[in-house]
Structures are given as C-alpha cells and as structure tokens.
Design a protein around this motif. Structure first.
Motif, short mmCIF file in Angstrom:
data_model
loop_
_atom_site.label_atom_id
_atom_site.label_comp_id
_atom_site.label_asym_id
_atom_site.label_seq_id
_atom_site.Cartn_x
_atom_site.Cartn_y
_atom_site.Cartn_z
N ILE A 46 -2.96 8.38 -7.15
CA ILE A 46 -3.85 8.17 -7.40
C ILE A 46 -3.99 7.71 -9.15
CG2 ILE A 46 -5.04 10.19 -8.86
CD1 ILE A 46 -7.34 9.22 -7.99
N THR A 47 -4.61 6.11 -9.11
CA THR A 47 -3.84 5.41 -10.75
C THR A 47 -5.05 5.80 -11.54
OG1 THR A 47 -5.72 3.61 -10.25
CG2 THR A 47 -3.57 3.25 -9.12
N LYS A 48 -4.45 5.36 -12.65
CA LYS A 48 -5.15 5.90 -13.98
C LYS A 48 -6.13 5.17 -13.75
CE LYS A 48 -4.79 5.12 -18.84
NZ LYS A 48 -3.53 4.91 -20.15
N GLU A 49 -6.82 4.08 -13.20
CA GLU A 49 -7.68 3.75 -13.47
C GLU A 49 -9.15 4.45 -12.42
OE1 GLU A 49 -5.29 1.92 -13.05
OE2 GLU A 49 -5.00 1.36 -15.31
N GLU A 50 -8.25 5.07 -11.17
CA GLU A 50 -9.63 5.50 -10.74
C GLU A 50 -9.58 7.20 -10.88
OE1 GLU A 50 -7.83 3.97 -6.17
OE2 GLU A 50 -6.31 4.89 -7.39
N VAL A 51 -9.20 7.89 -11.87
CA VAL A 51 -9.01 9.06 -12.67
C VAL A 51 -10.25 9.24 -12.98
CG1 VAL A 51 -8.47 10.84 -13.49
CG2 VAL A 51 -6.23 9.34 -12.85
N PHE A 52 -11.03 9.02 -13.39
CA PHE A 52 -12.04 8.82 -13.78
C PHE A 52 -13.54 8.65 -12.76
CE2 PHE A 52 -16.59 7.06 -16.23
CZ PHE A 52 -16.62 8.58 -17.26
N ASP A 53 -13.62 7.91 -11.98
CA ASP A 53 -14.57 7.97 -10.72
C ASP A 53 -14.36 8.57 -9.99
OD1 ASP A 53 -15.24 5.59 -11.58
OD2 ASP A 53 -14.39 3.68 -10.20
N PHE A 54 -12.56 9.10 -9.64
CA PHE A 54 -12.66 10.51 -8.79
C PHE A 54 -13.04 12.30 -9.52
CE2 PHE A 54 -9.99 13.47 -7.07
CZ PHE A 54 -9.95 13.02 -5.36
N ILE A 55 -12.95 12.07 -10.68
CA ILE A 55 -13.98 12.81 -11.08
C ILE A 55 -15.05 13.77 -11.55
CG2 ILE A 55 -14.09 14.42 -14.07
CD1 ILE A 55 -10.93 13.28 -13.81
#
Length: 76
Positions: A46-55
């Motif tokens: 998972i990329t850094k940019e995807e972490v917020f949306d995933f959480i």
C-alpha cells in the motif's frame, strides 16, 4: 458539521472533510460512549497516499444521537 448526502455522509472538522458510508456511523446514547474504532490490517504494497483512505474506509464513528443531530446539515 455533518452533511447527509445520497450515497454517503460527509464529516467536516475545521477545514477538513471526509466522506464515509452510512453504516460506518454508529449512534450511541451518551457522549461518553463516543469514539472512533479502527479495525484493519494494512495490505502489503500500500502506498503512503492510499493509507488515509484505507483507514477511513475501515473505521466506524461512534457519535451520540444528540451531537449527530446538532451537527447535521441537510444538502439543499
């Protein structure tokens, strides 16, 4: 502020807003029961940019009925 929309609920705090699914909002009776519950396991790669949306997608927001109704706005 809370804005109920056709497909999701927008939670606004200061100048930020996040859109969540209605089933992620759990109404509780008392303010002392309010919390955010995050349950997830980050997938590999998972990329850094995807972490917020995933959480956000894997979180439940417990908010008292009183606060929810006070913060709610209607989309006109």
């Amino acid at each position: 502020m809370i804005e109920e929309r056709k497909t999701d609920i927008k939670l606004k705090y200061n100048k930020r807003a996040i859109a969540v699914q209605p089933e992620q909002i759990k109404l509780v009776d008392a303010i002392e029961d309010e919390r955010i519950e995050v349950t997830y396991e980050l997938p590999n790669g998972i990329t850094k940019e995807e972490v917020f949306d995933f959480i956000i997608d894997n979180s439940n927001f417990y908010i008292s009925k009183e606060r929810y109704n006070d913060l709610k706005t209607h989309n006109k």
